[in-house]
Design a protein around this motif. Sequence first.
Motif, short mmCIF file in Angstrom:
data_model
loop_
_atom_site.label_atom_id
_atom_site.label_comp_id
_atom_site.label_asym_id
_atom_site.label_seq_id
_atom_site.Cartn_x
_atom_site.Cartn_y
_atom_site.Cartn_z
N HIS A 254 0.83 -1.20 0.00
CA HIS A 254 0.00 0.00 0.00
C HIS A 254 0.86 1.25 0.00
O HIS A 254 0.65 2.19 -0.76
CB HIS A 254 -0.92 0.00 1.22
N MET B 72 -9.46 1.60 0.54
CA MET B 72 -8.94 1.92 1.87
C MET B 72 -9.25 3.37 2.20
O MET B 72 -8.57 4.27 1.72
CB MET B 72 -7.43 1.70 1.88
N ASP B 77 -15.64 2.51 4.89
CA ASP B 77 -14.67 2.10 3.87
C ASP B 77 -15.29 2.07 2.48
O ASP B 77 -16.49 2.33 2.30
CB ASP B 77 -14.06 0.74 4.23
N THR B 97 -8.00 -0.51 -5.79
CA THR B 97 -7.42 -1.23 -4.67
C THR B 97 -5.89 -1.16 -4.71
O THR B 97 -5.30 -1.20 -5.78
CB THR B 97 -7.89 -2.70 -4.63
N ARG B 99 -4.21 -3.14 -2.48
CA ARG B 99 -3.77 -4.42 -1.93
C ARG B 99 -3.62 -5.44 -3.04
O ARG B 99 -4.30 -5.38 -4.05
CB ARG B 99 -4.80 -4.91 -0.91
N ASP B 104 -10.09 -8.39 -1.81
CA ASP B 104 -10.60 -7.04 -2.01
C ASP B 104 -11.34 -6.91 -3.32
O ASP B 104 -12.38 -6.25 -3.40
CB ASP B 104 -9.43 -6.04 -2.00
#
Lengths: 472, 243
Positions: A254, B72, B77, B97, B99, B104
């Motif tokens: 991330h 996120m 969320d 996303t 991730r 997800d």
Amino acid sequence: MTGRAVADDANRLGLGGRIAMLFAVGGLLVSSLLATSTLVLTRRQLVESREGAAAAMAVGNATRLSNQLTPDSTIEDLPTIVDSLTRLEGGQRIIRLGDDWLPAPELDRDDLPLDLLKRLEQRAAGQVLAPVRGEPHFVVGIPLTAFDADYYAVVDLVEVSDTLDDLRIILLGAGAATTVLAALLGLWASTRMLRPLRRIRGAAEAIAGGRLDTRLGPQADPDLDRLSDSFNEMARALENRIHRDARFASDVSHELRSPLTTLMAGVGVLDARRDELSERSRTALDLLVQDLKRFNHLVNELLEISGYDAGVAALDLTEVDVVRFLQATVAADPALVLTIPPTTRSLVIDADKRRLARVMANLLDNARRYGGGATAVILEHDETIRIAVEDEGPGVPETERHEIFDRFARGSTGGRRGDDGGTGLGLSLVAEDLRLHRGRVWAEDRSDGRDGARFVLELPLNLTLGNPEVEW
Amino acid sequence: MINENKTEDPSMGQHRGVSTRILTVEDDERIRTAVRLALEEEGWDVEETASGEEALEAFTRQPADVVLIDIMLPGIDGFEVCRNIRRLGDVPIVMVTARSDSHDVVAGLEAGADDYLRKPFDPKELSARIRALLRRARTDDGPPTRIQLGQLEVRPEEGVVRHAGDDVHLTRTEFRLLVELATADGRVLSREDLLEKVWGYDYFGDGRLVDVHVRRLRTKIEPDPANPRYVITVRGMGYKLQA
């Protein structure tokens, strides 16, 4: 080679085998010891009783002979006297009278042991165990004190040795049987003893295979219980560590992806307005675009690798028609010739299309960089599916065919880190992706004998995974 | 029912002199700004929001044509934002996303997203995705204007689906998926065919987009979604619509 247990070559037999062997050796030793002592004791017993019988008879006979002799007796009188004496099976007698000797049917004076003769010259009785004509015999000599005469009894021990021979055979058989029984007992005991170890091995393999929550149940034996506790503790620590690593990889993912997103969007805006830029700025922008692409690529591959290392890499399985997949793969490059078995219309497998696509992209990329570009993609299938990618470059030297799948390996022709955009991770990712698919990859010579490398992917026809949650 | 005034061809980011509005939800200010600049470069009109709450408020005030949601987010969320916006309308939603795990992606699609992108993404790719989602249902090669399958009635040009006479409410993407299947005349369409026709992906698109959308479609048109009667899975091949 740190962290790798070194196995002693002598211990290759395995614990179970070694325990069985130990039992067998023990059985052999005990049975040999028993057999030997039995033999020795029996022999002594038999010899002594034979000796006793012979000596008693000899004394009796000597007394009787002495009683029947007269001072006038000559050697000619002896046979008649001797006939009246008691005989022992296997026994013979030799008698001296003055200077004359009455020999036995098969023996005479020269066969008598010398020291016994000497002893009788001293007028003393004696008995010896001595070889006579090569065979062990018991010889008793008794001087007849009233006359100038000696009585010798010679008794063979054939019966004793026959009995001992029989006994020896019986003991040998018993010893062999004992050894075999001991080995079997050892095998049985080791199997029983190793059963908990096998359970532990099964659990360890399950953990290694990715089922991190595998634990051992309580054991019946307190020693094994301690082992199982330690094992579970280790497994727990490992699981925590791996999950921590996985979380870390995810967090890093991330953290790295966010600034890259900004960079790509920002550079995208600049690129869209490149006409407004000066020549120098455009050159700088091109460098930025290229290296951003490479950086992005590298970050993706590193994250992918960290996923494997943390054991969190999972397949997103969908139905993939390998034929269509390969057709789509080669479509972008007109120089690539795709060969598919003539009768194969479609070949549907469960696979992770994204990973397979990356595998092919990496192999084609590798061929482009080190082999002047791939020229052929060949599909073969029987019990497994094999996809070969061939080029017409210099090929991969035999010595490098394993290490090129290592991370950051570039081979002898590589090493140049120019503008080719290679990360050095491509082939190691290929190997990892194939491993996830229960397949493998290797490099070899081209099958047609011409120069060039041939990379072969092997995939199972039916992919069955231990982890059903990835399937859908 | 598909909202008629949203099915115009927005391929240039504009129609009738009005820009197509894109609502973005992204908590990272630098990404938000850079993505806005990039999207504006492509001719879209962008409204930025920094949180799910802000996004819902902005959408309620004035619905956008496309919503771009980062998963996120602080507070509620991305999945929750997605579900809420889906309740408010048929607007195409693209999830973003960061991730790498696939949960997800699936969760985002199940929450109602039409497509997804992984960070970092090429802004050109984002524009292409938005354009593909805004495309009108394919009608140019003249499919029949009314398709009847059992109790299911599909009118591609009007954007109407009825089951046993009742209107069925589909999102734009679900509708396009249904029309592709309906106009295939009972032929089996592979996931790749559908990815190309509905989402504009090439062969290497993510087949899970199709799978999740088929699941969503079934919950809306099948009397018993667990035992589909219309949208049939053909093992090893794909999907077909059965009369």
